[in-house]
Scaffold this motif. Structure first.
Motif, PDB file in Angstrom:
ATOM      1  N   ALA A 192       0.831  -1.213   0.000  1.00 28.26           N
ATOM      2  CA  ALA A 192       0.000   0.000   0.000  1.00 28.26           C
ATOM      3  C   ALA A 192       0.860   1.256   0.000  1.00 28.26           C
ATOM      4  O   ALA A 192       0.528   2.248  -0.667  1.00 28.26           O
ATOM      5  N   ASP A 229       2.231   1.677  -3.523  1.00 29.72           N
ATOM      6  CA  ASP A 229       1.143   2.120  -4.401  1.00 29.72           C
ATOM      7  C   ASP A 229       0.906   3.617  -4.236  1.00 29.72           C
ATOM      8  O   ASP A 229       0.741   4.358  -5.215  1.00 29.72           O
ATOM      9  N   HIS A 274      -7.198   7.086   1.714  1.00 33.07           N
ATOM     10  CA  HIS A 274      -6.235   6.110   2.222  1.00 33.07           C
ATOM     11  C   HIS A 274      -6.817   5.279   3.370  1.00 33.07           C
ATOM     12  O   HIS A 274      -6.580   4.071   3.447  1.00 33.07           O
ATOM     13  N   ARG A 287      -8.928   2.535   2.021  1.00 29.30           N
ATOM     14  CA  ARG A 287      -8.114   1.512   1.371  1.00 29.30           C
ATOM     15  C   ARG A 287      -7.427   0.620   2.403  1.00 29.30           C
ATOM     16  O   ARG A 287      -7.345  -0.597   2.228  1.00 29.30           O
ATOM     17  N   MET A 288      -6.945   1.222   3.496  1.00 30.16           N
ATOM     18  CA  MET A 288      -6.305   0.429   4.539  1.00 30.16           C
ATOM     19  C   MET A 288      -7.323  -0.446   5.275  1.00 30.16           C
ATOM     20  O   MET A 288      -7.009  -1.561   5.686  1.00 30.16           O
ATOM     21  N   LEU A 342      -7.895  -3.423   2.901  1.00 32.90           N
ATOM     22  CA  LEU A 342      -6.714  -4.022   2.280  1.00 32.90           C
ATOM     23  C   LEU A 342      -6.652  -5.530   2.472  1.00 32.90           C
ATOM     24  O   LEU A 342      -6.247  -6.267   1.565  1.00 32.90           O
TER      25      LEU A 342
END
Length: 227
Positions: free
Chosen positions: A134, A137, A165, A168-169, A172
């Motif tokens: 991540a 990215d 973010h 996304r975390m 993930l």
């Protein structure tokens, strides 16, 4: 001479508080939607309340939290509609930027940060280190916008990257290993290297559309509020 030194020390403390708090918000260590008093945050950082307060004001301006008078701060909640809107903006801006970069036929030196980030993603996948993936990215996308050279575009997208973010975390580890995403970055890099502007645009748009669909589906499954 003492006053400038004091002011510099204060700026340093505020910057440290800002960096620590932002990292904890983006990693979800400070939970979305949770409220914290200033003394709680100051104790958490082992700092005085003045630099913490100044850091909180800065983070509020970036949309990562809301200040609550006489109570402290509330970490901005994660909402599906917010992420949908953010990805719509990124899907409009980034493909255009990557096409313009490709049209300039960038040198290998210009593309070196993107190449390094792509290789870091591939290495992280091999090691099954999703946090490292991540991070790489994120480096790729930010380096791409810096290469484009539009400072205002960088500022706008940087704020959007920060706000997305956390989502996304959060998701993930709920999806398959990101082999497809990594391959898409490699393909985009290849189009940039060959100066294929329209191909780069199409690849980047497809990448953003696919990743947005995947993220929004997972956020729905987690039961996050829509609005």
């Amino acid at each position: 001479m003492a006053e400038p030194a004091v002011a510099e020390a204060r700026r340093s403390l505020t910057g440290d508080a800002y960096a620590q708090l932002k990292a904890q918000i983006l990693s979800n260590a400070l939970a979305a939607g949770a409220s914290y008093t200033e003394p709680e945050i100051a104790e958490r950082l082992q700092m005085s309340r003045t630099p913490v307060r100044e850091a909180l004001i800065r983070l509020q301006s970036e949309g990562l939290l809301d200040l609550i008078p006489r109570r402290g701060a509330r970490i901005a909640p994660l909402k599906v509609q917010d992420m949908r809107e953010i990805y719509e903006i990124l899907t409009a801006l980034e493909p255009h930027a990557v096409a313009e970069i490709a049209a300039r036929r960038p040198e290998a030196e210009d593309l070196a940060p993107l190449k390094a980030a792509t290789e870091a993603m591939e290495a992280a996948l091999t090691a099954r280190d999703l946090d490292a993936w991540a991070a790489a990215d994120d480096v790729f996308h930010r380096a791409l916008l810096r290469l484009h050279g539009n400072a205002r575009l960088c500022a706008i997208t940087s704020t959007l990257f920060d706000r997305s973010h956390r989502a996304r975390m959060m998701t993930l580890r709920l999806r398959d290993l990101p082999h497809k995403s990594t391959a898409e970055h490699r393909d985009i890099l290849g189009a940039l290297r060959r100066g294929e502007a329209e191909r780069a645009r199409q690849l980047f748009r497809a990448h953003r559309e696919r990743s947005a669909k995947e993220l929004l589906t997972l956020l729905d499954q987690l039961g996050l509020p829509q609005f």
